[in-house]
Design a protein around this motif. Sequence first.
Motif, PDB file in Angstrom:
ATOM      1  N   LYS A   7       0.806  -1.237   0.000  1.00 36.29           N
ATOM      2  CA  LYS A   7       0.000   0.000   0.000  1.00 36.29           C
ATOM      3  C   LYS A   7       0.833   1.279   0.000  1.00 36.29           C
ATOM      4  O   LYS A   7       0.363   2.331   0.397  1.00 36.29           O
ATOM      5  CB  LYS A   7      -0.959   0.022   1.195  1.00 36.29           C
ATOM      6  CG  LYS A   7      -1.807  -1.214   1.342  1.00 36.29           C
ATOM      7  CD  LYS A   7      -2.594  -1.165   2.638  1.00 36.29           C
ATOM      8  CE  LYS A   7      -3.197  -2.521   2.938  1.00 36.29           C
ATOM      9  NZ  LYS A   7      -3.829  -2.551   4.243  1.00 36.29           N
ATOM     10  N   HIS A  26      -2.714   4.749   1.007  1.00 33.18           N
ATOM     11  CA  HIS A  26      -3.719   3.950   0.318  1.00 33.18           C
ATOM     12  C   HIS A  26      -4.216   2.839   1.235  1.00 33.18           C
ATOM     13  O   HIS A  26      -3.495   2.348   2.090  1.00 33.18           O
ATOM     14  CB  HIS A  26      -3.134   3.342  -0.968  1.00 33.18           C
ATOM     15  CG  HIS A  26      -3.116   4.289  -2.117  1.00 33.18           C
ATOM     16  ND1 HIS A  26      -4.256   4.722  -2.756  1.00 33.18           N
ATOM     17  CD2 HIS A  26      -2.089   4.897  -2.745  1.00 33.18           C
ATOM     18  CE1 HIS A  26      -3.927   5.547  -3.728  1.00 33.18           C
ATOM     19  NE2 HIS A  26      -2.610   5.677  -3.750  1.00 33.18           N
ATOM     20  N   HIS A  28      -5.336  -0.078   0.004  1.00 31.96           N
ATOM     21  CA  HIS A  28      -5.141  -1.346  -0.701  1.00 31.96           C
ATOM     22  C   HIS A  28      -3.878  -1.206  -1.550  1.00 31.96           C
ATOM     23  O   HIS A  28      -3.260  -0.146  -1.584  1.00 31.96           O
ATOM     24  CB  HIS A  28      -6.355  -1.655  -1.569  1.00 31.96           C
ATOM     25  CG  HIS A  28      -6.658  -3.115  -1.738  1.00 31.96           C
ATOM     26  ND1 HIS A  28      -5.794  -3.992  -2.328  1.00 31.96           N
ATOM     27  CD2 HIS A  28      -7.747  -3.837  -1.378  1.00 31.96           C
ATOM     28  CE1 HIS A  28      -6.333  -5.201  -2.335  1.00 31.96           C
ATOM     29  NE2 HIS A  28      -7.519  -5.132  -1.752  1.00 31.96           N
ATOM     30  N   LYS A  29      -3.509  -2.269  -2.267  1.00 31.99           N
ATOM     31  CA  LYS A  29      -2.258  -2.240  -3.025  1.00 31.99           C
ATOM     32  C   LYS A  29      -2.250  -1.135  -4.084  1.00 31.99           C
ATOM     33  O   LYS A  29      -3.275  -0.802  -4.660  1.00 31.99           O
ATOM     34  CB  LYS A  29      -1.976  -3.591  -3.662  1.00 31.99           C
ATOM     35  CG  LYS A  29      -3.057  -4.129  -4.539  1.00 31.99           C
ATOM     36  CD  LYS A  29      -2.701  -5.551  -4.963  1.00 31.99           C
ATOM     37  CE  LYS A  29      -3.922  -6.298  -5.449  1.00 31.99           C
ATOM     38  NZ  LYS A  29      -3.645  -7.702  -5.689  1.00 31.99           N
ATOM     39  N   SER A  46      -4.816   2.986  -6.914  1.00 29.77           N
ATOM     40  CA  SER A  46      -4.869   1.827  -6.046  1.00 29.77           C
ATOM     41  C   SER A  46      -6.164   1.043  -6.210  1.00 29.77           C
ATOM     42  O   SER A  46      -7.159   1.539  -6.740  1.00 29.77           O
ATOM     43  CB  SER A  46      -4.747   2.287  -4.587  1.00 29.77           C
ATOM     44  OG  SER A  46      -4.996   1.248  -3.677  1.00 29.77           O
TER      45      SER A  46
END
Length: 142
Positions: A7, A26, A28-29, A46
């Motif tokens: 992230k 972020h 999430h990734k 993201s």
Amino acid sequence: MSGSLDKTLKVWDVATGKVIHRLTGHGHKVMAATVSADGKLLATGSWDKTVKFWDCRQQNPANVIKCPERVYSMDIYGSLMVVACANRKIQVFNLEEISRPFSEIESPMKFQTRCVSCFPDAVWLVSLDLFSPLMSSFCVCV
């Protein structure tokens, strides 16, 4: 610079191979990262359905755009930014007025667009068909 599954956005010193900035924010990734030609604007996309703009001198993002779906790819050219999302939507933003996209395109591809690039005379969108080893592409002029 690189987006990461943890992230974060990492900015690297190429000469030393060391991380000089690690930006978090972020949920999430981070799947996409791009920088403007003048190097002043860093942007990340993201799977938390946001695009965030960064000033490396600050830990928090300078601005955030909410997207309709997970972000797979993005690119900046001049005052334009193109964002490709998981729902086959491709949004085009004017960076001088980013509160909402000035154009939204639905990809004619069967699946989401995996890569998008901006060029001076057009926006080229390239998508990989997950069920075929061949790559498909199309062009949209903005």
